[in-house]
Motif scaffolding. Structure first.
Motif, short mmCIF file in Angstrom:
data_model
loop_
_atom_site.label_atom_id
_atom_site.label_comp_id
_atom_site.label_asym_id
_atom_site.label_seq_id
_atom_site.Cartn_x
_atom_site.Cartn_y
_atom_site.Cartn_z
N LYS A 45 0.83 -1.20 0.00
CA LYS A 45 0.00 0.00 0.00
C LYS A 45 0.86 1.25 0.00
N ARG A 46 1.92 1.23 0.77
CA ARG A 46 2.82 2.39 0.85
C ARG A 46 3.50 2.64 -0.49
N LEU A 47 3.94 1.56 -1.15
CA LEU A 47 4.66 1.68 -2.42
C LEU A 47 3.74 1.82 -3.63
N GLY A 48 2.46 1.47 -3.42
CA GLY A 48 1.51 1.56 -4.54
C GLY A 48 1.77 0.53 -5.62
N ALA A 49 2.29 -0.63 -5.22
CA ALA A 49 2.60 -1.68 -6.20
C ALA A 49 2.49 -3.05 -5.52
N GLU A 63 7.26 -7.86 -11.05
CA GLU A 63 8.39 -7.08 -11.54
C GLU A 63 8.83 -6.07 -10.48
N ALA A 64 7.85 -5.40 -9.84
CA ALA A 64 8.19 -4.45 -8.77
C ALA A 64 8.86 -5.17 -7.61
N GLY A 65 8.38 -6.37 -7.32
CA GLY A 65 8.96 -7.15 -6.24
C GLY A 65 10.40 -7.52 -6.52
N ARG A 66 10.68 -7.89 -7.79
CA ARG A 66 12.06 -8.25 -8.16
C ARG A 66 12.99 -7.04 -8.05
N GLN A 67 12.48 -5.87 -8.41
CA GLN A 67 13.30 -4.66 -8.33
C GLN A 67 13.62 -4.30 -6.87
N LEU A 68 12.67 -4.56 -5.99
CA LEU A 68 12.85 -4.19 -4.59
C LEU A 68 13.64 -5.23 -3.80
N ALA A 69 13.61 -6.48 -4.23
CA ALA A 69 14.16 -7.57 -3.42
C ALA A 69 15.64 -7.37 -3.10
N GLY A 70 16.45 -7.03 -4.11
CA GLY A 70 17.88 -6.87 -3.89
C GLY A 70 18.20 -5.76 -2.92
N ARG A 71 17.50 -4.62 -3.08
CA ARG A 71 17.75 -3.48 -2.19
C ARG A 71 17.30 -3.79 -0.76
N ALA A 72 16.17 -4.45 -0.62
CA ALA A 72 15.70 -4.80 0.71
C ALA A 72 16.69 -5.72 1.42
N GLN A 73 17.23 -6.68 0.67
CA GLN A 73 18.19 -7.60 1.27
C GLN A 73 19.47 -6.87 1.69
#
Length: 309
Positions: A45-49, A63-73
């Motif tokens: 909800k916060r990211l809107g994706a 696709e949004a999840g894949r983009q965020l996964a590396g940075r979150a880790q």
């Protein structure tokens, strides 16, 4: 919505990606599966994706999840490394200790044993501030201070290190000329030097083993807020003083001063290490406190000097 990033949500998201399962991530984190699902929904909800495509059997990154996964880790890895470094520092004495101490006590008792402490803890450094003024630990940024005597009520954390006795003394030449007082009341007829470091230097309180108490108002030509400043006049045979043991012990052993009123004592204080309140004490401060307690207490074992005949 808060302007701060949802770090908890990002950490939970990274764990779900790693475990490839909400249930497995929840078990690993010690959370319930609904709590993990709510954190993911809050983050989406916060990211809107949408971050995951969920089915009853599998969880797939969008696709949004894949983009965020590396940075979150990477965020989680950096946070874990920061925590690990700080935990290591808290366990191993390391860094600077700013220590305040009374001038004479610091010079005579603390400075001579500091080389031993520094050799034992080579990653610790000490900034020793010597002054007979009462420093403001919090306002002046000190980690700890040594205090002699009796502590007033305060929010500071105090640790008693050892006894800090005081003795009433005079030079043999003075006693030969003016006589040896046998009762505190006789000090009214003697020259008494004032030690202004005391809470009330204008009044000397004496007591004996029988419970008798005597109050004396000393009169003399000299007062100082540092005990060593009184020593030349004392050694010259010009008066009587009530001073801490650490200042007069060498002169007593050498016979340059003699203890009087052996059966009477002024209030006997202690040496304390005081530290600011709040939070765990850093390992470097704890190491110095333990060292000072052990060394100063050990150095003070033995019988006090007796009154000369």
């Amino acid at each position: 919505m808060s302007n701060l990033p949802d770090l908890e949500g990002l950490a939970i998201f990274a764990k779900v990606v790693e475990m490839r399962s909400i249930a497995a991530a929840a078990s690993e984190l010690g959370l319930s599966a609904p709590t993990v699902s709510k954190a993911l929904s809050r983050l989406e909800k916060r990211l809107g994706a949408r971050l995951f495509n969920r089915t009853s059997r599998r969880l797939a990154l969008t696709e949004a999840g894949r983009q965020l996964a590396g940075r979150a880790q990477r965020l989680v890895t950096d946070a874990e490394a920061a925590e690990s470094d700080l935990l290591a520092q808290s366990a191993t004495p390391r860094g600077l200790v700013r220590l305040a101490a009374p001038m004479s006590f610091g010079l005579r008792e603390v400075a001579p044993i500091l080389p031993e402490f520094l050799a034992l803890h080579q990653e610790v450094s000490v900034d020793l501030h010597l002054s007979d003024a009462l420093v403001d630990l919090i306002g002046e940024g000190f980690d700890a201070a040594l205090r002699l005597g009796f502590l007033p009520d305060s929010s500071l954390i105090a640790r008693r290190l050892c006894a800090a006795p005081r003795y009433t003394v005079a030079a043999p030449a003075y006693l030969k000329r003016h006589g040896r007082p046998s009762h505190p009341a006789e000090l009214e007829n003697h020259v008494c030097f004032g030690y202004a470091y005391l809470a009330n230097p204008d009044i000397w309180h004496f007591s004996n083993a029988a419970g008798d108490e005597v109050t004396v108002r000393p009169k003399g030509q000299l007062r100082a807020n540092n005990g060593d400043a009184l020593m030349p006049a004392l050694l010259a045979g010009l008066g009587v003083a009530d001073l801490p043991e650490f200042i007069v012990k060498d002169a007593l052993q050498d016979g340059c001063l003699e203890r009087v009123l052996y059966d009477w004592l002024t209030p006997q204080g202690s040496l304390y290490l005081v530290t600011p309140p709040g939070g765990p004490r850093p390992a470097r401060v704890g190491a110095l406190a333990d060292f000072l307690s052990q060394r100063l207490a050990r150095d003070r074992k033995g019988s006090p000097p007796k009154e000369s005949e």
